[in-house]
Design an enzyme around this catalytic site. Sequence first.
Site, PDB file in Angstrom:
ATOM      1  N   ASP A 162    -132.509   4.807 -55.939  1.00  0.00           N
ATOM      2  CA  ASP A 162    -133.266   3.651 -56.404  1.00  0.00           C
ATOM      3  C   ASP A 162    -134.708   4.025 -56.774  1.00  0.00           C
ATOM      4  OD1 ASP A 162    -133.793   0.912 -56.857  1.00  0.00           O
ATOM      5  OD2 ASP A 162    -134.477   0.662 -54.798  1.00  0.00           O
ATOM      6  N   ASN A 403    -131.559  11.230 -46.698  1.00  0.00           N
ATOM      7  CA  ASN A 403    -131.783   9.786 -46.685  1.00  0.00           C
ATOM      8  C   ASN A 403    -130.481   9.079 -47.027  1.00  0.00           C
ATOM      9  OD1 ASN A 403    -133.652   7.317 -46.754  1.00  0.00           O
ATOM     10  ND2 ASN A 403    -132.561   7.154 -48.703  1.00  0.00           N
ATOM     11  N   GLU A 404    -130.045   8.241 -46.112  1.00  0.00           N
ATOM     12  CA  GLU A 404    -128.902   7.363 -46.313  1.00  0.00           C
ATOM     13  C   GLU A 404    -127.658   8.058 -46.857  1.00  0.00           C
ATOM     14  OE1 GLU A 404    -130.053   3.791 -48.346  1.00  0.00           O
ATOM     15  OE2 GLU A 404    -131.306   3.188 -46.658  1.00  0.00           O
ATOM     16  N   ASN A 466    -132.747   2.606 -41.575  1.00  0.00           N
ATOM     17  CA  ASN A 466    -133.204   1.796 -42.708  1.00  0.00           C
ATOM     18  C   ASN A 466    -132.413   0.490 -42.674  1.00  0.00           C
ATOM     19  OD1 ASN A 466    -134.560   4.123 -43.334  1.00  0.00           O
ATOM     20  ND2 ASN A 466    -133.340   4.641 -45.138  1.00  0.00           N
ATOM     21  N   TYR A 468    -132.024  -3.815 -43.792  1.00  0.00           N
ATOM     22  CA  TYR A 468    -132.421  -4.895 -44.703  1.00  0.00           C
ATOM     23  C   TYR A 468    -131.760  -6.211 -44.326  1.00  0.00           C
ATOM     24  CZ  TYR A 468    -134.681  -1.311 -47.462  1.00  0.00           C
ATOM     25  OH  TYR A 468    -135.527  -0.300 -47.865  1.00  0.00           O
ATOM     26  N   TYR A 472    -130.656  -7.865 -48.044  1.00  0.00           N
ATOM     27  CA  TYR A 472    -129.353  -7.614 -48.677  1.00  0.00           C
ATOM     28  C   TYR A 472    -128.232  -8.320 -47.923  1.00  0.00           C
ATOM     29  CZ  TYR A 472    -131.674  -4.081 -51.537  1.00  0.00           C
ATOM     30  OH  TYR A 472    -132.507  -3.444 -52.418  1.00  0.00           O
ATOM     31  N   GLU A 504    -137.182   2.117 -42.920  1.00  0.00           N
ATOM     32  CA  GLU A 504    -137.216   1.222 -44.090  1.00  0.00           C
ATOM     33  C   GLU A 504    -136.871  -0.180 -43.625  1.00  0.00           C
ATOM     34  OE1 GLU A 504    -134.895   2.185 -47.572  1.00  0.00           O
ATOM     35  OE2 GLU A 504    -135.513   4.293 -47.517  1.00  0.00           O
ATOM     36  N   TRP A 549    -140.810  -0.622 -46.073  1.00  0.00           N
ATOM     37  CA  TRP A 549    -140.405  -0.235 -47.425  1.00  0.00           C
ATOM     38  C   TRP A 549    -140.941  -1.270 -48.380  1.00  0.00           C
ATOM     39  CZ3 TRP A 549    -138.825   4.256 -49.049  1.00  0.00           C
ATOM     40  CH2 TRP A 549    -138.350   4.367 -50.356  1.00  0.00           C
ATOM     41  N   LYS A 569    -140.652  -4.146 -53.517  1.00  0.00           N
ATOM     42  CA  LYS A 569    -140.827  -4.290 -52.063  1.00  0.00           C
ATOM     43  C   LYS A 569    -142.175  -3.759 -51.600  1.00  0.00           C
ATOM     44  CE  LYS A 569    -135.908  -4.359 -51.008  1.00  0.00           C
ATOM     45  NZ  LYS A 569    -135.326  -3.817 -52.249  1.00  0.00           N
TER      46      LYS A 569
HETATM   47  C1  GCB Z   1    -132.737   1.885 -49.453  1.00  0.00           C
HETATM   48  C2  GCB Z   1    -133.126   3.184 -50.068  1.00  0.00           C
HETATM   49  C3  GCB Z   1    -134.357   3.060 -50.953  1.00  0.00           C
HETATM   50  C4  GCB Z   1    -134.286   1.781 -51.763  1.00  0.00           C
HETATM   51  C5  GCB Z   1    -134.242   0.591 -50.812  1.00  0.00           C
HETATM   52  C6  GCB Z   1    -134.142  -0.746 -51.543  1.00  0.00           C
HETATM   53  O1  GCB Z   1    -132.034   1.809 -48.504  1.00  0.00           O
HETATM   54  O2  GCB Z   1    -133.307   4.224 -49.143  1.00  0.00           O
HETATM   55  O3  GCB Z   1    -134.430   4.185 -51.783  1.00  0.00           O
HETATM   56  O4  GCB Z   1    -135.355   1.664 -52.664  1.00  0.00           O
HETATM   57  O5  GCB Z   1    -133.140   0.714 -49.983  1.00  0.00           O
HETATM   58  O6  GCB Z   1    -135.174  -1.334 -51.819  1.00  0.00           O
HETATM   59  O7  GCB Z   1    -133.038  -1.159 -51.837  1.00  0.00           O
END
Ligand code: GCB
Length: 595
Positions: A162, A403-404, A466, A468, A472, A504, A549, A569
């Site tokens: 991303d 990462n992820e 990380n 959300y 999400y 994140e 993030w 973000k």
């Molecule tokens: C994540 C990723 C990051 C993205 C972020 C997002 O998990 O590690 O690269 O930018 O989510 O904002 O979706």
Amino acid sequence: MLYPQQNRIRQALDLSGFWQFQLDPEGVGEAEGWARGLPAPRTIAVPGSWNEQFADTRDYLDAAWYATVVEAPPSWRGQRVFLRVGSANYAAAVWVNGAPVGAHEGGHLPFACDVTEHLSWDGPTSIAIRVDNTLLPSRVPPGAAGGGAAGFLRGYPATTFDFFPYAGLHRPVILYAVPPLHLADVTVTTTVEDGTGVVRVTARASEPWAGAGALTLAAETGPITAALAFADGRAEATLRVPGARLWGPGDPHLYPLTVALHDDGRVADTYTLEVGIRTVEVRGDRLLLNGEPIFLKGFGKHEDFPVNGRGLNLPLLVKDNALLKWIGANSYRTSHYPYAEEALRLADREGILIIDETPAVGLGFADDEGLIRQRREQCLRQIDELVARDKNHPCVIGWCVANEPFPAAFGQPANEDDPAVKIGLDFLDALAARARALDPTRPVTISALHGTPLSWLRLCDIVCLNRYYGWYTQAGQPAAGTAVLARELDDVHAALGKPLALTEFGADTIAGHHSIPPEMFSEEYQVEFLRGYLDVAAARPFVVGLHVWNFADFKTAQGIIRPGGLNQKGVFTRDRRPKMAAHFLRERWGGGAPG
Ligand code: GCB
């Protein structure tokens, strides 16, 4: 690899400036002799991404050629001369006066070619560098073709990650000269014994040489010295600094350390580093800096700015560090690739703690075996190069080796029996083991996606998550999101007993968009979202860090979830104006005066 240095023995010529540039979409440049001169060049700035310098190159990722000429100073004759490319994203090949001198794969780490035999001493020397950033599934990070990343991230260009796939020469290209017998590497590690700083130094010469050298550390009470005895090109010595000023965010004291190599009684080479005496350690479920618990407050960032793209931008580094201080942050993660060495040198001086991440983003393990093998080789090489480059920076407090990574499908909860989980475990174990073998002094981690198997998290010294929830998932319901978060943190901690950090968490926010009650994309929602995460973490002493993030909005590929081609973000806009969330964090984190 030592960063080129200008001193009384070493010479360095920074070739930053305007270069010639030409796209090579048909891949004919090499056969047509472009290494000796470009047939129809235009002018481009180095460092800088090519994508934002011209309208027709924004989405261009195939091969392109850079060319320049330089006159080597005659005083360099008899020295060994190297051409060092700080960052060529992704693959590069280099020619000097038409002769191939080297190639490199991996976009964010430096490489140097010995060009001694190819320089002209009585006129200009031509330099040509071909760079390409084709998104291929065998590369790291992998391109989307054949990769298993989330469809919603698959915008244009087709990345598995991303952020925008900026291409070009992103950091300085430096021509430098060193004596034939020179210091090829220096490794410094520090510990503290009863208030005495113990600085262990290993020096390596460019050949298996036997002879003498010296270390001089400039302490406030006067120089502290030790002799070096090289055998087989290697020497070790320890310096003791009574009452050492320990490096940390409150007092980022750096001791200049000069390493000298003596040949026939004279100084044949010398190199000076800035040494921060400090320790980093994970004990139980705490992270300790200099023996004291430390809480990481900060961000995931990107190297990203309009027009520069990913190109080195020194004023921006200074500005960002000032904003970090203003907001009360003490750390960041180099998501999702190693940042410029200049960023680390500044962080050393300013006491900013860095989790240093490799370019291993977007790794999936349900792919073709051959592809996975190629990526593994590349990931290991990148760890080798990263540790070699950054091992001496006190600001680096940990290595993040991926990462992820995701087992089969991005974001789906994993079943430990899934073959892709086992393949991934073996892969990630190899990466973590490599980082630990190269550097036993720093914790190792992986920044882990929701649904990451516990067996993978177990590989981490600090478990970096990380998350959300409230974005999400639990979209529009920040409180529901933090309830899930709280349960999960307790479960992971109970299972692993290790320190956890949220590396994140964030919500896209359109600067200037407001709503009461808070609604997604509004500044109020971002504040509510962040407040919930900060509160959950504050109630859990095993949470040792919070990295929001993102620090600032940043460019991505075009796609349906990224209006304006931006991930929004950021708590600052892309041009570094604070959103409401920046003021909120500053209050919570006890930020300082504007820097
Ligand atoms: C994540 C990723 C990051 C993205 C972020 C997002 O998990 O590690 O690269 O930018 O989510 O904002 O979706």
